[in-house]
Design an enzyme around this catalytic site. Structure first.
Site, mmCIF file in Angstrom:
data_model
loop_
_atom_site.group_PDB
_atom_site.id
_atom_site.type_symbol
_atom_site.label_atom_id
_atom_site.label_comp_id
_atom_site.label_asym_id
_atom_site.label_seq_id
_atom_site.Cartn_x
_atom_site.Cartn_y
_atom_site.Cartn_z
ATOM 1 N N HIS A 1 1.513 13.286 0.623
ATOM 2 C CA HIS A 1 0.671 12.125 0.938
ATOM 3 C C HIS A 1 0.127 12.219 2.358
ATOM 4 C CE1 HIS A 1 -0.741 8.021 1.258
ATOM 5 N NE2 HIS A 1 -0.505 7.839 -0.036
ATOM 6 N N SER B 1 0.835 -1.196 0.000
ATOM 7 C CA SER B 1 0.000 0.000 0.000
ATOM 8 C C SER B 1 0.874 1.251 0.000
ATOM 9 C CB SER B 1 -0.900 0.008 1.239
ATOM 10 O OG SER B 1 -1.526 1.275 1.386
ATOM 11 N N CYS B 2 0.453 2.276 -0.745
ATOM 12 C CA CYS B 2 1.164 3.551 -0.713
ATOM 13 C C CYS B 2 1.055 4.200 0.658
ATOM 14 C CB CYS B 2 0.613 4.502 -1.775
ATOM 15 S SG CYS B 2 -1.116 5.001 -1.506
ATOM 16 N N SER B 3 0.154 3.692 1.497
ATOM 17 C CA SER B 3 -0.051 4.244 2.832
ATOM 18 C C SER B 3 0.683 3.459 3.915
ATOM 19 C CB SER B 3 -1.547 4.277 3.161
ATOM 20 O OG SER B 3 -2.243 5.088 2.254
#
Length: 484
Positions: A387, A263-265
């Protein structure tokens, strides 16, 4: 009638408009999508809701979900099926929660004071560009949002995610048949997926929503079509001296290991205040983290980056598998949940300061909260600006300070970051798999991509009683301080 649709049709009628095979193939998909969408757009809220529900249930049904999750892992070689299964279900359930009762066609607001009436309108045909890391959940999220707003959608999956996306759309079409929904509302590019076809889809559609590589996001921005893209991930979490260390460690570990950190998170770094550095490392170790020494770190770096690029041999693999690739058999034998490396710098000379797409956590030590924020700024100047940042603290003022001074669109407080950033049932963020990063991340929005981005709003302005303000009403304070 949609102006872009009319222009596109006129272009297709010109013999020189689509010279290549990709252009002709995409034009045929677009034509079918437009024919279905023009009727669907005005079918009423119940029809829109039915189509969105049919697409959602196509994946949420457990047997189909399991089949998609296992196919995704088999064909992409990324992540693990159990986490894919959970993500497919929970992200879609949360999206349905957000969409429930939302009016997305016809008159949606009236303001008697301003004389403004707002009417929701579809955008047309949506080009949905999706990544291999979420070959089912991300396209489904975009499909459900698009349908809820009266649009058609054509998916451009990653080559690795093609078979998963094809099965997803097969399941959706099965549900459409049961509910009487036109199948041409949801289509995908045919195999083999190429950059030329994806670029043509972007050019001919009415809206592009691009998630995945920054190359795709830049291509979307350059397509000439209105586009929403996402920024690069490289999340850092700050652990302050006031944090509940046990709670913070468990949440960071859960976030770092979910879906093998694709996940980019997912946290790529943790910045720990000096006063709690040693006990926090102990808590992370208790959660399955293994801290490498300098020699082991060097071997891991050589394995993870080959010719300056992340190696497929380490991307989205388990910590034990990565350790074995790096020749760290003694570490792999301990079956670590995630690996940890200490770092002091950031930038291209410090590759561990960037996004890793693997259960490898970079650990920084900071003298204070202000110093921790400075470190995060440095890391994000290299990668990840716009982000999100995680914060583990019991001081609410620190969260507001971080949100006021760091280049981030979200501050995630005392939560498992990768589960919370895209919306969760215990926070108020919209459920999404596409997070805007604002101008910091070279995006044109800073929220979680949701149904609002799939709508046009027409505003009807009725006359109201004239209200002209006196000059002193609007400039009086300036005059009093500085004179006329």
């Amino acid at each position: 009638m949609n102006v872009r649709a009319t222009e596109a049709e006129a272009a297709r009628e010109r013999p020189d408009s689509d010279a290549g095979d990709a252009g002709r193939s995409v034009a045929a998909l677009i034509a079918r999508a437009r024919a279905a969408q023009r009727v669907f757009e005005f079918a009423g809220q119940d029809a829109l809701d039915t189509a969105a529900a049919a697409a959602a249930w196509a994946v949420m049904e457990p047997a189909r979900n399991r089949q998609l999750a296992e196919l995704s892992v088999r064909d992409t070689g990324l992540d693990n099926a159990d986490d894919k299964f959970r993500k497919n279900f929970r992200k879609t359930l949360g999206l349905l929660r957000d969409l429930h009762g939302q009016k997305t066609c016809g008159v949606i607001a009236r303001d008697a004071a301003t004389g403004i009436v707002e009417i929701a309108r579809a955008v047309g045909v949506v080009a949905a560009v999706t990544p291999s890391t979420n070959p089912a959940a991300t396209p489904l999220n975009k499909i459900v949002n698009a349908l809820k707003c009266g649009n058609a959608v054509i998916v451009a999956p990653s080559p690795k995610g093609f078979s998963s996306c094809a099965l997803l759309i097969e399941f959706i079409h099965e549900q459409f048949a049961k509910a009487g929904v036109p199948r041409d509302l949801v289509q995908m590019l045919p195999a083999p997926i190429s950059k030329a076809a994806t670029a043509e889809l972007m050019r001919q559609a009415d809206l592009v929503v691009a998630t995945g590589s920054q190359a795709n996001v830049r291509m979307a921005a350059a397509s000439g079509t209105p586009a929403f893209g996402v920024g690069a991930g490289n999340v850092a979490s700050i652990v302050t001296a006031s944090a509940d260390l046990h709670d913070a460690a468990h949440k960071i570990a859960r976030s770092k290991t979910f879906d093998n950190a694709t996940s980019c998170s997912s946290e790529n770094s943790v910045v720990i205040e000096d006063a709690v550095y040693t006990p926090m490392l102990a808590e992370l170790a208790a959660c399955g983290g293994v801290l490498l020494d300098a020699a082991q770190k060097a071997r891991l770096q050589a394995a993870m980056w080959v010719n300056g690029k992340l190696s497929d041999a380490c991307t989205a693999k388990s910590a034990a598998a990565i350790a074995r690739v790096a020749g760290l058999d003694e570490i792999a034998a301990r079956e670590p949940a995630f690996l940890m490396v200490e770092e002091s710098g950031f930038g291209s000379d410090y590759p561990f300061s960037g996004e890793k797409l693997a259960p490898v956590l970079t650990v920084y030590r900071a003298a204070s909260f202000d110093a921790a924020c400075d470190l995060v700024r440095g890391v994000y100047a290299y990668m990840g600006a716009g982000h999100s940042v995680g914060l583990h603290s019991t001081d609410p003022d620190q969260a507001v300070l971080a949100g006021s001074t760091l280049p981030v669109a979200r501050v995630i407080v005392n939560q498992a970051h990768c589960l919370a950033t895209g919306g969760n049932f215990d926070n108020g963020l919209p459920f999404s798999l596409s997070m805007g990063c604002g101008t910091w991340g070279r995006n044109n929005f800073s929220g979680n991509l949701n149904f609002h981005q799939y709508l046009n709003i027409t505003r009807v302005a009725y006359p109201v009683e004239e209200r002209v303000r006196e000059l002193d009403d609007v400039l009086g304070d300036f005059f009093r301080r500085y004179g006329r």
